[in-house]
Design a protein around this motif. Structure first.
Motif: not given
Length: 209
Positions: A183, A204, A207
């Motif tokens: 993060s 990203t 994810r």
């Protein structure tokens, strides 16, 4: 970026990384988790077959079987803490089922919370389990002390969170400059820091995977 990953799960592998199996012990923790899941499934199945099973036993049997299926069929041969973290999350949920059928003490209700904190020290995606089990520990029984009693419970939970997850966050800061890597939140502006933009790009990517 990958060198920025920190997990309490890696300390399990480190304990085996010595002697004749040095540099060959990366998958030992996953095998250890598989053995534990097998034992859990067997114990729950034994209680079910003896017709002494509670809802917690059924939950443990199906949860353990699902985890074993994911490891074996999915070919998850990896030192990654993902499977161990998922296992700890469902064990925390199982602990809530074990503790909750009758009125019980705040100390016993802390057990699922501590398990969830352990999962969070492996991988931060266990944070919702920490919130849920923390709310259960604080709010499940009103007690007689009113607001002061709730505040005391919150402070105890916060102290446990700092003592268990705090070292994980500190290690993240040293390794990547980001307390919750991957993060990008609160990344330090330091020479060794991965930086907000690179951490965001990597988050990203994770994810999407």
């Amino acid at each position: 970026n990958r060198l920025g990953h920190v997990s309490a799960w890696f300390t399990v592998a480190a304990a085996f990384d010595a002697g004749p199996i040095a540099n060959r012990a990366g998958n030992v923790p996953l095998g250890f988790a598989l053995v534990l899941a097998g034992v859990q499934a067997a114990l729950a199945a034994a209680r079910i077959s003896a017709r002494r099973a509670s809802i917690a036993d059924w939950f443990l049997a199906f949860g353990s079987a699902a985890l074993i299926w994911a490891i074996v069929v999915g070919g998850a041969v990896s030192p990654s803490p993902d499977i161990a973290t998922n296992a700890m999350i469902y064990v925390a949920a199982w602990a809530v089922l074990v503790v909750s059928p009758a009125p019980t003490s705040f100390t016993r209700r802390l057990i699922p919370f501590v398990i969830a904190l352990g999962a969070c020290s492996m991988k931060l995606f266990a944070a919702p389990a920490v919130i849920a089990t923390g709310a259960y520990a604080v709010l499940a029984s009103p007690g007689d002390g009113g607001v002061r009693r709730y505040l005391r419970r919150v402070l105890i939970c916060a102290g446990l969170a700092v003592s268990i997850v705090g070292p994980f966050i500190a290690a993240n800061l040293v390794a990547s400059g980001c307390p919750a890597f991957p993060s990008p939140i609160a990344c330090l502006d330091a020479p060794w820091s991965i930086g907000v933009s690179r951490a965001a790009d990597y988050a990203t990517y994770v994810r999407d995977v």
